[in-house]
Enzyme design. Structure first.
Site, PDB file in Angstrom:
ATOM      1  CD  GLU A 143       5.319   0.785  -0.629  1.00  0.00           C
ATOM      2  OE1 GLU A 143       6.529   1.262  -0.334  1.00  0.00           O
ATOM      3  OE2 GLU A 143       5.595  -0.282  -1.010  1.00  0.00           O
ATOM      4  N   GLY A 161       6.387  -2.715 -10.338  1.00  0.00           N
ATOM      5  CA  GLY A 161       6.814  -4.335 -10.766  1.00  0.00           C
ATOM      6  C   GLY A 161       6.134  -5.284  -9.899  1.00  0.00           C
ATOM      7  CB  ALA A 162       6.635  -7.084  -7.411  1.00  0.00           C
ATOM      8  CG  MET A 163       2.889  -3.949  -2.526  1.00  0.00           C
ATOM      9  SD  MET A 163       4.123  -2.919  -2.143  1.00  0.00           S
ATOM     10  CE  MET A 163       3.751  -2.902  -0.369  1.00  0.00           C
ATOM     11  CD  GLU A 164       7.255  -3.949   0.074  1.00  0.00           C
ATOM     12  OE1 GLU A 164       7.654  -3.054   0.676  1.00  0.00           O
ATOM     13  OE2 GLU A 164       7.268  -3.942  -1.259  1.00  0.00           O
ATOM     14  CG  HIS A 178      13.220  -5.720  -4.569  1.00  0.00           C
ATOM     15  ND1 HIS A 178      14.424  -4.895  -4.432  1.00  0.00           N
ATOM     16  CD2 HIS A 178      12.021  -5.116  -4.114  1.00  0.00           C
ATOM     17  CE1 HIS A 178      13.809  -3.768  -3.903  1.00  0.00           C
ATOM     18  NE2 HIS A 178      12.569  -3.796  -3.759  1.00  0.00           N
ATOM     19  CD  GLU A 179       8.651  -6.574  -4.644  1.00  0.00           C
ATOM     20  OE1 GLU A 179       8.286  -6.173  -3.408  1.00  0.00           O
ATOM     21  OE2 GLU A 179       9.082  -5.718  -5.322  1.00  0.00           O
ATOM     22  CG  HIS A 188      10.831  -5.090   0.282  1.00  0.00           C
ATOM     23  ND1 HIS A 188      11.408  -4.182   1.241  1.00  0.00           N
ATOM     24  CD2 HIS A 188      10.613  -4.854  -0.900  1.00  0.00           C
ATOM     25  CE1 HIS A 188      11.458  -3.210   0.184  1.00  0.00           C
ATOM     26  NE2 HIS A 188      11.090  -3.582  -1.087  1.00  0.00           N
ATOM     27  CD  GLU A 246      11.058  -0.279  -1.673  1.00  0.00           C
ATOM     28  OE1 GLU A 246      12.091  -1.121  -2.318  1.00  0.00           O
ATOM     29  OE2 GLU A 246       9.970  -0.472  -1.364  1.00  0.00           O
TER      30      GLU A 246
END
Length: 885
Positions: free
Chosen positions: A127, A267-270, A303-304, A307, A326
């Site tokens: 992403e 921070g992170a990716m879903e 959060h992730e 998603h 988001e």
């Protein structure tokens, strides 16, 4: 200077894809000096785009094309067109299969987009547009496909091979290699693709869903970090249960995996089923991570995970709709964090961050709507406006529709659009249809940039016993638009009587009162609401819970603000009244400093905070928040022209005066809480967070006294603390003190103890970078030579350079411009290595119009020097060019 200007992309130009990809079959051959990627795409003409067979244009960057075949027939070079960014072929039928093979070099990928190596581990970040650096593809979110992925690598070096979905096969290969195949049964766009290969250990657990399915949970880390995963695993299980109970959303695969990576831009990716995290957002243990870090891990894991529905099962049609996933997911994770901890304190922290940073973004050259109209580089639009303001917009829908109506709307949204790539309009339509509501005017929050201003005036008629509030809304001009239409602004409010009690609220024309706290909708440029049966002049409590992301002004006196601090039934507004009082007092001190007069602190602030400190009934986390003065960054944001020196002098003077006046009460609170900490094992829960928060803010005030007993207590806390929260706070107050010998010794001991822990060393860098003691720039420059600093690692850049430029305002904004030159030099250097990180470091310079003329000239000059420095990435070019426009 760049030879050509990057292309602007506009929302109005969106066109549906000419072709669709039903199946994607990928094979990766991982080697230490290159990787081969074989892709088979089962494609067809998009029936929504009409007849004919237009050329198929695939995205691709930094790829070495080895061969390409169409329906098993290999194409000669004359049969396709190849550029630096695209591969174009001519299909012969409406349905066809395209095969390509490419060579890429993850081992030299410093931009950390696509497939790259981090600490000997292969991992991906696709992403927004990273997949095109892996293979030729329709790299856009509205092209969704079922992915099957086979990964092969050396078995000794890379024993763990992961991708999206469920594992379906694996086995040994020749020459000491092995392979694994993963199948994702759910349609997804390429940005959600993930691959990991490395020597990793995992923590495993199970989760039983609400339909009694058992899901395997795994967190993969490097072996030395295996003892720092339990908090993340606990957070994951909590978030899975919460999403079932609050939104009715159940996980859909047999396995859910998280991998911690040291080098990561975000921070992170879903990614579907295989979330890749910055290690700072996973690893947490009492000895190495602060309370704030524990809460951050909990929030990001949630959060992730959230998603999976708000982003994966229902995704974005195009990147202009980024807030669709988001903003909605930030709203969801904020609700989760509020339920896991103190809801009021969570709201205070979110709003303080929004006001300081997102409001500044709204007032700057990069201001854009929650759904922007155009961009050059999409990576620049992963912004606070899209995320945080986008969350506030979703929150206002919740406020307007109520909890039950919002849930009905979200249920309809997920049911209606499961497996689709949709728009913000589709989200609003689901909310409307589920509730029979009209949100057409409300949608201006998505299309108009800027922070609305809401000025409120009052009128009381004693004879008629009516009380009127008149609201006037406006919105400043932003780069995209001067004139703004009125927003829908939900204002939660109450009216307090002379005893501080909420009175029943009945609007003129209503048959009966509707409670003591209610929401009114301001929809016009000027609007008056009249309350009846009001026996005496009340005091309004406005914008309770910060019900809309606006700048509110009401002519409260300082005595009225003190009254609200003591009596308002809304916890957020009690804190906000304290902040308004603090701002008024600090601005008075700033004016005194600018006029060359002696600084004199309004004792009402001392009295108000003494009352808070002495209130044993208040949540300790709430007391800590109320004792926190507005930051220099916030005081800068609300200034017409920010006087850096006066702001710093005024705030430091106020802190010193409060420390002196409240010493006994602060010392008592500190000693009581520290005694509990000494006798209690560390627990990552809200009550314990609250105790340590108050203990540590008390210490930061107490150390200003310089008294021997406080210095001794600080050193004791540093030496004896069993957790990073207390140890790091003790280090920070020493670093910001005049006790040079103690400061040097503590820094040395800390570095020696944690030299092998990169994340803890990041905190060591940040504490020093943020120190307002003289010589800040020289300290940062020296620290860049430290063995633990790595310019190629985003966490290190953020910890040292970002902390200095964005938090240490008095040193960064040195009158000689040295801080500006330093940052510009680093942006130019980073531009060639990692454009995303380079553009994000630019933020302090983009606000050059906020300062005095001399600083403006210096900051603008550095932006011009960056622009003229050579071939700029589109990331950096967009930010710099818009800042100078």
């Amino acid at each position: 200077m760049r030879t050509e200007q990057p292309k602007m992309i506009y929302l109005k130009d969106y066109q549906a894809p000419e072709y669709l990809i039903d199946e994607t079959h990928l094979t990766f051959e991982l080697h230490d000096d290159h990787t081969l990627v074989h892709a088979q795409l089962v494609m067809r003409r998009n029936p929504a785009c009409g007849a004919g067979l237009p050329p198929l244009v695939l995205d691709g960057q930094q790829l070495e094309l080895l061969n390409v075949s169409l329906d098993d027939a290999e194409l000669a070079a004359a049969d396709y067109t190849l550029t630096d960014s695209h591969l174009t072929v001519q299909p012969k039928a409406a349905a066809f299969t395209l095969d390509t093979s490419v060579r890429i070099h993850p081992e030299t990928n410093t931009a950390l987009e696509g497939l790259y190596k981090s600490s000997g581990m292969f991992c991906t970040q696709c992403e927004a547009e990273g997949f095109r650096k892996i293979t030729y593809y329709l790299d856009r979110p509205d092209v969704m496909s079922k992915f099957t992925t086979t990964v092969s690598a050396d078995q000794h070096a890379y024993p763990v091979l992961l991708s999206n979905g469920n594992p379906i096969a694996s086995g040994p290969d020749e020459d000491g290699r092995h392979w694994a195949t993963w199948e994702d049964p759910f349609m997804k766009p390429a940005y959600l693709f993930a691959l990991v290969a490395g020597d990793l250990w995992c923590v495993e657990d199970k989760f039983t869903t609400m339909s009694e399915r058992e899901v395997t949970l795994r967190i993969y880390v490097e072996p030395e970090n295996i003892d720092k995963c339990q908090h993340a695993m606990t957070s994951l299980k909590k978030s899975m249960r919460w999403d079932e109970e609050t939104y009715g959303r159940e996980y859909d695969l047999d396995i859910f995996m998280i991998v911690a990576v040291n080098d990561f831009n975000m921070g992170a990716m879903e990614n579907k089923g295989l979330n890749i995290f910055n290690s700072s957002a996973v690893l947490a243990r009492a000895e190495t991570a602060t309370d704030a870090a524990h809460q951050r891990v909990e929030a990001i894991v949630a959060h992730e995970y959230f998603h999976n529905w708000s982003g994966n099962r229902v995704t974005c049609r195009d990147w202009f709709q980024l807030s669709l996933k988001e903003g909605f997911t930030v709203y969801r994770d904020s609700g989760f964090s509020a339920d896991m901890n103190s809801a009021t304190v969570k709201r205070i922290q979110d709003v303080a961050y929004l006001r300081t940073h997102q409001f500044a973004e709204d007032a700057g050259p990069m201001a854009h709507a929650v759904r922007p109209d155009s961009f050059i580089e999409i990576s620049n639009f992963y912004t606070l406006t899209v995320y945080e303001k986008g969350s506030e917009v979703v929150g206002m829908i919740h406020t307007l529709l109520g909890a039950e109506g919002f849930r009905k709307g979200s249920d309809l949204y997920f049911e209606r659009h499961d497996g689709q790539a949709v728009t913000c309009d589709d989200f609003i339509k689901a909310m409307e249809d589920a509730n029979g509501a009209d949100l057409s005017q409300f949608k201006r929050w998505y299309s108009q940039a800027g922070t609305p201003r809401l000025a409120v005036s009052e009128s009381y008629d004693a004879a008629a016993k009516t009380y009127s509030l008149t609201f006037r809304q406006s919105c400043p001009a932003t780069p995209d638009k001067v004139e703004k239409l009125p927003f829908v602004i939900p204002v939660a409010l109450g009216l307090l009587d002379a005893n501080g009690q909420d009175i029943p609220l009945r609007l003129q024309g209503e048959a009966a009162a509707a409670g003591t706290s209610r929401v009114i909708s301001v929809t016009e440029a000027e609007q008056t609401f009249t309350f009846v049966d009001v026996a005496a002049q009340p005091l309004p409590s406005l914008l309770r819970g910060f019900s809309a992301p606006v700048k509110l002004s009401f002519p409260y006196s300082r005595d009225q603000l003190m009254f609200l601090m003591q009596h308002d039934s809304d916890g957020f507004n009690r804190w906000d009244a304290g902040q308004q009082l603090s701002v008024a007092v600090l601005q008075e001190l700033i004016a005194q400093h600018q006029a060359g007069r002696p600084l004199v602190l309004d004792q009402r602030l001392v009295k108000a905070l003494a009352s808070v400190l002495g209130n044993a009934q208040l949540d300790q986390a709430m007391v800590a928040e109320m004792l926190s003065l507005p930051s220099e960054a916030y005081l800068t944001e609300i200034s017409e022209v920010a006087d850096v020196d006066a702001i710093h002098a005024a705030r430091e003077f106020a802190r010193q005066q409060l420390a002196d006046s409240l010493f006994d009460a602060l010392w008592q609170r500190y000693q009581a809480n520290r005694a509990i900490s000494r006798g209690t094992e560390y627990v990552a829960e809200a009550e314990h967070f609250a105790r340590r928060a108050l203990q540590n803010i008390a210490l930061s005030y107490l150390m200003l006294s310089g008294k021997p007993e406080v210095v001794a207590a600080t050193l004791e806390q540093f030496d004896a603390a069993d957790n990073m929260t207390e140890r790091l706070t003790a280090l920070a107050v020493l670093v910001n003190s005049d006790f040079s010998a103690e400061r040097a010794k503590a820094l040395e001991v800390f570095a020696e103890n944690f030299k092998d822990n990169p994340l803890v060393m990041d905190q060591w860098f940040s504490v020093q970078a943020g120190s307002t003691m003289p010589g800040g720039l020289a300290r940062v420059q020296a620290l860049m030579e430290h063995p633990a600093f790595n310019f190629k690692n985003p966490n290190k850049v953020r910890a040292l350079i970002g902390a200095f430029a964005q938090q240490n305002l008095i040193n960064f904004h040195a009158a000689d411009g040295s801080g500006y030159r330093f940052l510009a030099d680093l942006v130019i250097r980073l531009n060639a290595l990692n454009p995303q990180i380079a553009s994000r470091q630019l933020s302090p310079l983009t606000r050059w119009r906020k300062y005095d003329g001399a600083r403006q000239a210096l900051m603008k000059g550095e932006l011009e020097r960056i622009l003229a420095s050579g071939e700029l990435s589109s990331d950096v070019y967009e930010v710099v060019s818009k800042s100078l426009a």
